[in-house]
Design an enzyme around this catalytic site. Sequence first.
Site, PDB file in Angstrom:
ATOM      1  N   HIS A  26      -3.883  -3.544  -1.880  1.00 27.71           N
ATOM      2  CA  HIS A  26      -4.213  -4.821  -2.528  1.00 27.71           C
ATOM      3  C   HIS A  26      -4.269  -4.659  -4.047  1.00 27.71           C
ATOM      4  O   HIS A  26      -3.911  -5.571  -4.786  1.00 27.71           O
ATOM      5  CB  HIS A  26      -5.567  -5.340  -2.004  1.00 27.71           C
ATOM      6  CG  HIS A  26      -5.512  -5.725  -0.551  1.00 27.71           C
ATOM      7  ND1 HIS A  26      -5.554  -7.032  -0.125  1.00 27.71           N
ATOM      8  CD2 HIS A  26      -5.384  -4.974   0.566  1.00 27.71           C
ATOM      9  CE1 HIS A  26      -5.466  -7.069   1.199  1.00 27.71           C
ATOM     10  NE2 HIS A  26      -5.376  -5.824   1.642  1.00 27.71           N
ATOM     11  N   ASP A 119      -7.862 -11.913  -4.999  1.00 27.70           N
ATOM     12  CA  ASP A 119      -7.311 -11.602  -3.682  1.00 27.70           C
ATOM     13  C   ASP A 119      -7.864 -12.607  -2.668  1.00 27.70           C
ATOM     14  O   ASP A 119      -9.057 -12.953  -2.691  1.00 27.70           O
ATOM     15  CB  ASP A 119      -7.713 -10.175  -3.272  1.00 27.70           C
ATOM     16  CG  ASP A 119      -6.950  -9.707  -2.052  1.00 27.70           C
ATOM     17  OD1 ASP A 119      -6.019  -8.891  -2.224  1.00 27.70           O
ATOM     18  OD2 ASP A 119      -7.263 -10.163  -0.912  1.00 27.70           O
ATOM     19  N   THR A 141      -1.525 -10.600  -0.327  1.00 25.50           N
ATOM     20  CA  THR A 141      -0.700  -9.394  -0.496  1.00 25.50           C
ATOM     21  C   THR A 141       0.164  -9.072   0.731  1.00 25.50           C
ATOM     22  O   THR A 141       0.875  -8.079   0.722  1.00 25.50           O
ATOM     23  CB  THR A 141      -1.584  -8.177  -0.844  1.00 25.50           C
ATOM     24  OG1 THR A 141      -2.560  -8.037   0.193  1.00 25.50           O
ATOM     25  CG2 THR A 141      -2.277  -8.350  -2.170  1.00 25.50           C
ATOM     26  N   TRP A 365       2.572  -3.963   4.410  1.00 27.63           N
ATOM     27  CA  TRP A 365       3.516  -4.869   3.753  1.00 27.63           C
ATOM     28  C   TRP A 365       4.110  -4.269   2.469  1.00 27.63           C
ATOM     29  O   TRP A 365       5.303  -4.409   2.205  1.00 27.63           O
ATOM     30  CB  TRP A 365       2.884  -6.231   3.471  1.00 27.63           C
ATOM     31  CG  TRP A 365       3.874  -7.159   2.816  1.00 27.63           C
ATOM     32  CD1 TRP A 365       3.833  -7.664   1.562  1.00 27.63           C
ATOM     33  CD2 TRP A 365       5.103  -7.657   3.395  1.00 27.63           C
ATOM     34  NE1 TRP A 365       4.937  -8.446   1.306  1.00 27.63           N
ATOM     35  CE2 TRP A 365       5.737  -8.460   2.423  1.00 27.63           C
ATOM     36  CE3 TRP A 365       5.724  -7.494   4.638  1.00 27.63           C
ATOM     37  CZ2 TRP A 365       6.953  -9.104   2.649  1.00 27.63           C
ATOM     38  CZ3 TRP A 365       6.945  -8.136   4.868  1.00 27.63           C
ATOM     39  CH2 TRP A 365       7.532  -8.935   3.877  1.00 27.63           C
ATOM     40  N   ASN A 366       3.293  -3.563   1.674  1.00 20.62           N
ATOM     41  CA  ASN A 366       3.837  -2.974   0.440  1.00 20.62           C
ATOM     42  C   ASN A 366       4.905  -1.940   0.769  1.00 20.62           C
ATOM     43  O   ASN A 366       5.977  -1.924   0.161  1.00 20.62           O
ATOM     44  CB  ASN A 366       2.733  -2.311  -0.387  1.00 20.62           C
ATOM     45  CG  ASN A 366       1.753  -3.317  -0.942  1.00 20.62           C
ATOM     46  OD1 ASN A 366       2.076  -4.067  -1.853  1.00 20.62           O
ATOM     47  ND2 ASN A 366       0.554  -3.370  -0.373  1.00 20.62           N
ATOM     48  N   GLY A 385      -3.753  -4.777  12.056  1.00 21.67           N
ATOM     49  CA  GLY A 385      -3.601  -5.885  11.104  1.00 21.67           C
ATOM     50  C   GLY A 385      -2.199  -6.489  11.160  1.00 21.67           C
ATOM     51  O   GLY A 385      -1.662  -6.739  12.246  1.00 21.67           O
ATOM     52  N   ASP A 386      -1.588  -6.681   9.992  1.00 21.74           N
ATOM     53  CA  ASP A 386      -0.264  -7.327   9.937  1.00 21.74           C
ATOM     54  C   ASP A 386       0.882  -6.366  10.217  1.00 21.74           C
ATOM     55  O   ASP A 386       2.043  -6.759  10.202  1.00 21.74           O
ATOM     56  CB  ASP A 386      -0.076  -7.990   8.562  1.00 21.74           C
ATOM     57  CG  ASP A 386      -0.120  -6.971   7.418  1.00 21.74           C
ATOM     58  OD1 ASP A 386      -0.500  -5.807   7.654  1.00 21.74           O
ATOM     59  OD2 ASP A 386       0.224  -7.349   6.282  1.00 21.74           O
ATOM     60  N   GLN A 387       0.561  -5.078  10.472  1.00 17.67           N
ATOM     61  CA  GLN A 387       1.628  -4.074  10.568  1.00 17.67           C
ATOM     62  C   GLN A 387       2.556  -4.310  11.772  1.00 17.67           C
ATOM     63  O   GLN A 387       3.771  -4.090  11.684  1.00 17.67           O
ATOM     64  CB  GLN A 387       1.019  -2.670  10.629  1.00 17.67           C
ATOM     65  CG  GLN A 387       0.275  -2.311   9.350  1.00 17.67           C
ATOM     66  CD  GLN A 387      -0.746  -1.190   9.514  1.00 17.67           C
ATOM     67  OE1 GLN A 387      -0.754  -0.483  10.526  1.00 17.67           O
ATOM     68  NE2 GLN A 387      -1.614  -1.029   8.535  1.00 17.67           N
TER      69      GLN A 387
HETATM   70  N1  UDP Z   1       1.438   4.810  -1.563  1.00 18.50           N
HETATM   71  C1  UDP Z   1       1.656   5.744  -2.549  1.00 18.50           C
HETATM   72  N2  UDP Z   1       1.725   7.069  -2.183  1.00 18.50           N
HETATM   73  C2  UDP Z   1       1.619   7.481  -0.898  1.00 18.50           C
HETATM   74  C3  UDP Z   1       1.421   6.511   0.103  1.00 18.50           C
HETATM   75  C4  UDP Z   1       1.345   5.187  -0.259  1.00 18.50           C
HETATM   76  O1  UDP Z   1       1.770   5.409  -3.739  1.00 18.50           O
HETATM   77  O2  UDP Z   1       1.678   8.685  -0.670  1.00 18.50           O
HETATM   78  C5  UDP Z   1       1.353   3.381  -1.969  1.00 18.50           C
HETATM   79  C6  UDP Z   1       2.564   2.609  -1.497  1.00 18.50           C
HETATM   80  O3  UDP Z   1       3.599   2.682  -2.461  1.00 18.50           O
HETATM   81  C7  UDP Z   1       2.009   1.200  -1.303  1.00 18.50           C
HETATM   82  C8  UDP Z   1       0.532   1.428  -0.995  1.00 18.50           C
HETATM   83  O4  UDP Z   1       0.241   2.781  -1.330  1.00 18.50           O
HETATM   84  O5  UDP Z   1       2.155   0.458  -2.489  1.00 18.50           O
HETATM   85  C9  UDP Z   1       0.209   1.226   0.476  1.00 18.50           C
HETATM   86  O6  UDP Z   1       0.219  -0.116   0.768  1.00 18.50           O
HETATM   87  P1  UDP Z   1       0.677  -0.657   2.195  1.00 18.50           P
HETATM   88  O7  UDP Z   1       0.553  -2.135   2.170  1.00 18.50           O
HETATM   89  O8  UDP Z   1       2.014  -0.134   2.558  1.00 18.50           O
HETATM   90  O9  UDP Z   1      -0.321  -0.005   3.218  1.00 18.50           O
HETATM   91  P2  UDP Z   1      -1.929   0.111   3.279  1.00 18.50           P
HETATM   92  O10 UDP Z   1      -2.283   1.349   2.537  1.00 18.50           O
HETATM   93  O11 UDP Z   1      -2.508  -1.123   2.646  1.00 18.50           O
HETATM   94  O12 UDP Z   1      -2.192   0.209   4.733  1.00 18.50           O
END
Ligand code: UDP
Length: 470
Positions: A26, A119, A141, A365-366, A385-387
Site C-alpha cells: 500500500h 488509502d 491499491t 496486485w502490485n 485477499g484479492d490474490q
Molecule cells: N517487493 C520488493 N522486493 C521483494 C518483494 C516485493 O520490492 O523482494 C515489492 C513489490 O515490488 C511490490 C510490493 O513489494 O511493489 C508487494 O506488493 P504486492 O501487492 O505484490 O503484495 P503484498 O506484499 O501487498 O502482499
Amino acid sequence: MAAQSNTGHGGRRWHVLLFPLPYQGHINPMLHLAGLLHARGFAITVFHTHNNAPDPARHPDYRFVPVPDGMSGPAPVAILDVVAHIIAMGRACEAAFRDCLAAFLEEYSRDAVACLVADTHLLPVFEVATTLRVPTLSLRTGSAACCSCFLAYPMLFEKDYLPVQESQRDMPVIELPPYRVRDLVAVAEDHGGLERELIARAVAAMKLSSGVILNTFDALERRELERLRRDLAMPVFDIGPLHKFSPAGDSSRLLRQDRTCLDWLDAWPPESVLYVSFGSLACVSARDLAETAWGIAGSGVPFLWVVRPGLVRGSSADPDPDDHHHLLEGFEAATRGRGMVVAWAPQEEVLRHRSVGGFWTHAGWNSTAESVCEGVPMLCRPCFGDQMGNARYVEHLWRVGFEVGGGLEKGSVEAAVRRLMTDRDGAEMRARAGELKKAAAEYTRKGGSSCLAIDKLVAHMISLSDHYFV
Ligand code: UDP
C-alpha cells in the site's frame, strides 16, 4: 515527466496531503503517486503512522507528519491479525490525526491545500478530513475488478455466493465474470465478520470521498472500469501502472534490498531465470517451502528466490540476514551455481531485467501489475485477499500465466516451472505478456490514456478545493 507549476490561491503552491496504509503493498503505490504529483508541481505532505514509517531521508522534497497510532507490539503476520490490525490502527490514530491535520491547516493557509488522498482502508482518516472540510480522494491499491467486488458484497451475500460453501467453490459468479466463488475475497463468518467489516469500511470510505484513484489501466481492465464508474457514480482515475511514472526509488523499502542479485542476473541468457517471491505478507508452510524448493531444483531452471524473514509460517519476522541460508538443508549445495536466495530484492528492477523469464508469485496486485508491465509471465500461488481474483485474471482473461493450486508436491512444482520457463505454452504466455507490456508503455506515454487520466486527476484536485473554499 517535466515538473509543472500548480499554484493555489494568491499564487501559492498547491499542497496534496497523503496518508498511506502502512503495509508495503500500500505504501509503494502511494509513494509512486506522490512522485507523479510532485512532478506535476504539487507540494507533498505525507501523514504516516509510527508502524512501518517511511524514511524521510529518501524523500527530501516531501514533508512528513508522524501521527501517533498508539499501537504496540510486532507487526501482525497472520492474515486475520492483519485485518484486525488495519481496523484497529485506523481507529487508534483517529484523534491524533484530527490534531495533526488541524495543526497543519492552521500553519498552512487552507486555501493552498488541494485535497487529501488516503488509502481506502483508512475510513477514520476520511471522516476526520470531512469534518475539517478537507476534500478527499481515495487510493484503492488493488484492481478495478476487486474494487467492484467490494461494492458487490451485499449482493454476494443476498444471492448466497458468500460465505463460501465448500461445495460451491467452483461455481461462476455470473454477475462478476470471470470470478468463481473461490476467487472472491474470502469472507468466513467464523472469523467474527472481520473481513466483512473491512470491506464495508472500505466502501464507506470510497463513498465519502470525491473520487477513486486506481493503480490499473484501461488495456487491462476496460470492462471492469466501466462497471466501476457505473456502480460508484463518481470520478474514477485509472492512472496505472503507477510505478511506470516514478522512479523505483520512489517506493518504500521496509526491508533492505539485496542489490547484488542484479549483477548475478547479468550473467544469465535472456528470459532464462525464474524469479520467486511471495510479497511482503504471504506465508508458506515449511512443507510447501520444501516441496517448492526441491521442485525448482529438479526443474534445472536458474532462479532468484526472495525468502524474506518470517516467510515460513512460525519463523521469526526479525530481519536476520543469515536466516534464509538455514531454511533449506542441502538445497544450496544442490543448486550451487544456478540459484540465488535473497532476503529482499529490488523487484521492479528484477522484473525489468532481460534475464528474467518467469515469476512465481503470490499474485498480490502490485506484483501482478509490475510483472505484466515488464512482459514477464506468471506462475501464481495465491494465498489470501484479492490474490485469488488476480490469479484468475492472469490465467483466464489475460492468459499470461497460470495458477498452481492444491497441495504442492515436488513433481508438480517441477512440471509447472518447466511449463512456464521452457515449454511452448509458457512461450505463448510470454508473448501475450509482451503485448501487455507494449500497451503499458503506450498508456503511460505522453498523450496515453493513463497520462490523460493524470491530467484529469490534477484538474479534479484543484477544482475540489475551489468547490470547498468559495
Ligand atoms: N517487493 C520488493 N522486493 C521483494 C518483494 C516485493 O520490492 O523482494 C515489492 C513489490 O515490488 C511490490 C510490493 O513489494 O511493489 C508487494 O506488493 P504486492 O501487492 O505484490 O503484495 P503484498 O506484499 O501487498 O502482499
